[in-house]
Design a protein around this motif. Structure first.
Motif, mmCIF file in Angstrom:
data_model
loop_
_atom_site.group_PDB
_atom_site.id
_atom_site.type_symbol
_atom_site.label_atom_id
_atom_site.label_comp_id
_atom_site.label_asym_id
_atom_site.label_seq_id
_atom_site.Cartn_x
_atom_site.Cartn_y
_atom_site.Cartn_z
ATOM 1 N N TYR A 161 -2.783 -8.531 -11.422
ATOM 2 C CA TYR A 161 -2.055 -9.654 -10.825
ATOM 3 C C TYR A 161 -1.821 -9.445 -9.327
ATOM 4 O O TYR A 161 -2.027 -10.360 -8.523
ATOM 5 N N GLY A 167 -1.416 -11.994 -6.569
ATOM 6 C CA GLY A 167 -0.150 -12.618 -6.920
ATOM 7 C C GLY A 167 1.013 -11.841 -6.335
ATOM 8 O O GLY A 167 0.941 -10.615 -6.166
ATOM 9 N N ASN A 191 0.777 -17.681 -9.743
ATOM 10 C CA ASN A 191 -0.648 -17.522 -9.491
ATOM 11 C C ASN A 191 -1.472 -18.405 -10.423
ATOM 12 O O ASN A 191 -1.151 -18.537 -11.605
ATOM 13 N N SER A 194 -2.849 -16.591 -13.692
ATOM 14 C CA SER A 194 -1.899 -15.768 -14.439
ATOM 15 C C SER A 194 -2.275 -15.656 -15.909
ATOM 16 O O SER A 194 -1.966 -14.662 -16.570
#
Length: 910
Positions: A161, A167, A191, A194
């Motif tokens: 992530y 992110g 994001n 995700s």
């Protein structure tokens, strides 16, 4: 290649891999957690331990972590010796100390990497008898469920992530035995990728909340290989169904497109396929607005009468429908009466893009190849919102400089820790030209925000700096000319340059300017240049290859009595032209047939409405942004669950009507027949015959199974309808069977994998068994085929531009803005997606807001295309004055708004 000895057997392995990846490529089972093909090695979980020996006479050996050990010629290791097996068993016992005993209720059960590795290590008895550590779970939005107590601390989630997808709202907190992976506070993950956490996580910490609402185990679903229909990228997906409903969508590996990842729109944007109030039976609307439900034969009869009554019928195709459906419509109405359904402004952009692809002037990279470019220039596209998976590829391209520098210093590319440290200081170059700010600005070297005309001027200035035979752009100020010169020099110093543009700005000039820059680079012959064009829908290019006139031309023909009726096939007129014009059109015209799988306004207002199948219920072919034709396949037959419904794929409705009109036998009995027909008519489509095996394809006399071999409860599928079990439907269109009976193992002949499963590997990590080399090629190779790769090159031709001086606009000029959810058509019907669509707003510049005295939450009203609008405002730091951004594509905001001028913008006082 290096010769490695594993448990006494010699293997030739690639020296660029670590031992774990190399052994997995040869089918050797080593348990692992923290390692992942796209994330590299970290050595955090210690689960992949093996014993390495100094020589053949060494009986002791030493434990090493295979994911952190390079492949070196002459290495001797053992996977199955007692020492490493006991160590791995102990490690997994430690990882499971605080893990809850909730496999029976965990959504990952039967699809869990942790379960697979526990069985593989032989750990089957717990010695720990004390209280477990517990965590509070977080709310992460309507898509992802968080269950932190299942975490084993592998760090995959934050590495993906934060480090891979960039992110910023998920991290690791705490230390020692109190590690926590989550957000600072409850909230929706921001994001656009995700959802990949669901597959990246080896346990059940992150699970699919949309699947949980109607949950079933992996082995109780049937699957088919599909293609995401939400944008022009064409990501490969695996679609799972149970009881006539799509239950979940997962990534389906394709080396040159989506690889291991898809965006959230592709993963969660399917609930429109499950709507209960979808069209299910043909309906005839009378003059008095009475609705009469028809049978199949009655529908065909009314279709025949329609063509006997109206001799000149226009057929409007659809960019969201397959080549087969569009071709069938064209065959019914005739090529001279076929419309692509696109507006003039979009059609001109698509024709220009298609001409570039067909003439093969410049190299068109695949999605995965985008990651290999060291300088990228984006013109007029908000990638994160219109083509999120391309934006993710651009982010990887920016980080690839670290891999090059690591290679210079002898650091292997799988060493994730070293690469991440290098990447903090060294990035490749990205330049963005757009009307307003985008979510890629954080990694860009420089961004230029201006009107479309000014963007074209600036792009032309870059082209002039690259090739001084092109016109000099004198209307730009000296700072911009200097910046254009700097960008041009950066381009010429690069090894690989990529220009990204597309039709989302609906500006033909932007596309021409992109082509000019690419040609200017190409003529220098000192570096490689690629060109990527993105279009608005999944099959825009496929439809453009069939041809047809614009929707404006179609409506003019009807108005001038050059045509007397119209058919809309999976097309909503309200999405393209104003509500005022649509309402007027439907009031005057009852001579309309609509075919669709959604209750659009066009469908409701038609005289004869025929229900069709959506992309999960049918098979077909679409062409993505790079000109790659790909096949998607029917997941289930909806008629199996309810024989009273009258649902057929659009091409069958159209072909049945045509056959009856022509008084001929039905000749298109299955999908292969349709493909053969249009391949003979359009030579460009001849390659499509090789896209996927024919319906007669068999392996050892078997079709390919749609369900895992443990599929259970088949007798209960229709128990609420009839306790007697009917035979499974026969799929005459494809090589798949609607059951668990059939072939389900890796095979060189199977390029379309419905689901990944292998003995001992039930989770998505079973994909390892379907690849020749882990993280690279599939055993069967990639699916799909390029339609333009073998085309002959033509001479590069520059487009001439006449610079436009900046004039302060008297009126407001409408431009589009996009969000990942809501702007494309079909997910707007989905209740799940609606929760994630931001409210519509007007985007204006901060300067205009100050001049008009608007505040942050002001509501403004205006009139455009004979329709009143009333929306809240959002202020932009970078939008040029007198431009107004609207959510083009959403209900009530037709594409025809783009480029319109608004005379007055005033504040609404409540």
């Amino acid at each position: 290649m290096a010769r490695i000895y594993v448990d006494g057997k010699a293997y030739c392995m690639s020296e660029s891999d670590n031992l774990l990846q190399a052994c997995l490529s040869f089918g050797l089972n080593i348990p692992y957690f923290c390692w992942h093909p796209i994330l590299g090695s970290l050595g955090a979980c210690r689960q992949c331990a093996v014993t390495q020996y100094n020589s053949t006479s060494d009986n002791q050996g030493r434990l090493i972590m295979s994911c952190m050990t390079p492949v070196v010629d002459g290495t001797i290791i053992s996977i199955n010796d007692d020492t490493s097996k006991q160590f791995r068993r102990s490690i997994i016992e430690l990882l499971l100390i605080n893990h809850p005993h909730d496999c029976p209720v965990c959504e990952e059960g039967g699809n869990c990497h942790l379960q697979d590795m526990t069985v593989m290590t032989g750990h089957n008895f717990r010695n720990y008898r004390f209280s477990k550590r517990t965590h509070k779970n977080q709310y992460l939005g309507s898509f992802i469920k968080h269950e932190m107590n299942r975490c084993i601390g592998c760090y995959r989630c934050v590495r993906y992530y934060k480090d891979y997808a960039d992110g910023t709202d998920l991290d690791v907190y705490g230390s020692n035995n109190n590690i926590y992976f989550g957000r600072m506070e409850d909230g929706v993950l921001e994001n656009e990728h995700s959802g990949n956490l669901i597959e990246i996580c080896p346990t059940g910490v992150f699970t699919d909340k949309t699947h949980s609402e109607k949950y079933n185990r992996k082995w109780d679903m049937q699957y088919a290989p599909g293609i995401c229909q939400n944008c022009s990228v064409g990501c490969n997906i695996s679609i799972g169904e149970r009881y006539g409903e799509i239950r979940r969508i997962e990534n389906r590996y394709h080396e040159n497109i989506n690889h291991y990842l898809i965006c959230d729109l592709g993963r969660f944007g399917y609930s429109h396929t499950n709507l209960r109030n979808r069209p299910k039976k043909p309906v005839l609307s009378t003059i008095k607005n009475n609705l009469n439900i028809l049978s199949f034969n009655q529908s065909i009869e009314f279709g025949i009468n329609f063509f006997q009554r109206y001799k000149n019928v226009i057929g409007v195709g659809s960019v969201r429908s397959s080549i087969e459906n569009n071709f069938a419509l064209q065959e019914l109405v005739g090529k001279e009466n076929f419309s692509s359904g696109m507006l003039d402004k979009e059609e001109s952009c698509v024709k220009l893009i298609l001409n570039t692809l067909k003439n093969n002037q410049l190299y068109i990279p695949s999605l995965k190849e985008i990651e290999s470019y060291d300088t990228i220039l984006i013109l007029g596209e908000d990638l994160t919102q219109t083509s999120p998976r391309v934006a993710l590829a651009v982010r990887q391209a920016m980080k690839n400089k670290s891999k090059y520098l690591a290679q210079l210093h002898g650091i292997p590319q799988w060493n994730a820790s070293a690469l991440s440290q290098i990447a903090e200081n060294y990035k490749n170059s990205l330049y963005i030209i757009n009307t307003h700010e985008t979510k890629l600005d954080d990694i860009a070297d420089w961004c230029y925000f201006s009107s479309i005309d000014q963007q074209v001027n600036f792009a032309s200035a870059i082209a002039h700096e690259l090739d001084n035979t092109l016109p000099h752009i004198s209307c730009l100020d000296s700072n911009l000319i200097e910046k254009a010169s700097i960008i041009a020099k950066e381009i010429m110093l690069s090894k690989k340059v990529l220009i990204i543009s597309g039709s989302h700005s609906f500006s033909e000039s932007i596309i021409k300017a992109s082509i000019n820059i690419a040609i200017s680079i190409n003529r220098k012959n000192i570096n490689h240049v690629g060109l990527t064009f993105l279009t608005s829908s999944s099959n825009t290019l496929g439809l453009a290859l069939i041809g047809g006139f614009s929707i404006e031309t179609a409506l003019k023909k009807l108005k001038k009595k050059e045509a007397d009726a119209i058919i809309f096939m999976e097309y909503d007129l309200y999405r393209y032209i104003s509500k005022h014009d649509c309402d007027s059109f439907f009031k005057k015209n009852n001579n309309i047939i609509a075919i669709d799988h959604q209750y659009t306004k066009t469908y409701k207002n038609s005289g004869l409405s025929l229900p069709s199948l959506n992309f999960t219920e049918s098979s077909g072919t679409i062409v993505n942004f790079e000109g790659r034709a790909q096949r998607f396949f029917q997941v289930y037959d909806p008629m199996f669950y309810n024989k009273k419904n009258c649902l057929y794929v659009s091409w069958k409705w159209l072909h049945f009507i045509k056959s009856k009109i022509d008084k001929k036998e039905i000749s298109w009995l299955n999908l292969d027949d349709v493909i053969s027909e249009y391949s003979n008519k359009y030579p460009i489509f001849k390659k499509i015959k090789t896209v996927g095996p024919s319906s007669s394809f068999r392996i050892n006399g078997q079709k390919i199974a749609r369900s895992p071999h443990r599929s259970s409860g088949r007798t209960a599928l229709r128990a609420n309808i009839n306790v007697h079990e009917p035979s499974q439907p026969k799929d005459i269109d494809t090589m798949f069977s609607f059951s668990m009976e059939g072939y389900n193992q890796p095979n060189e002949s199977i390029s379309h994998i419905p689901f990944v499963w292998f003995p001992g590997w039930n989770s998505p990590q079973a994909l390892n068994k379907f690849q020749k080399e882990i993280g690279r090629k599939l055993i069967s190779g990639d699916s799909g085929i390029h339609l333009f790769k073998d085309n002959k090159k033509v001479l590069d031709v520059y487009f001439n531009f006449f610079p436009k001086n900046f004039i302060k606009e008297k009126y407001w000029y409408v431009i589009p803005y996009y969000h990942i959810f809501g702007n494309e058509e079909l997910t707007q019907y989905s209740s799940v997606i609606k929760k994630n669509i931001p409210l519509e707003y007007v985007l204006i510049s901060e300067i205009d807001g100050l001049e008009l005295g608007f505040k942050k939450n002001s509501i403004v009203e205006f009139n455009c295309l004979n329709q009143d609008f009333r929306l809240t405002i959002r202020l932009s730091k970078y939008l040029t004055q007198k431009q107004i951004g609207l959510p083009i594509g959403r209900k009530g905001f037709p594409i025809s708004l783009i480029g319109e001028k608004i005379k007055c913008l005033r504040e609404f006082i409540r």
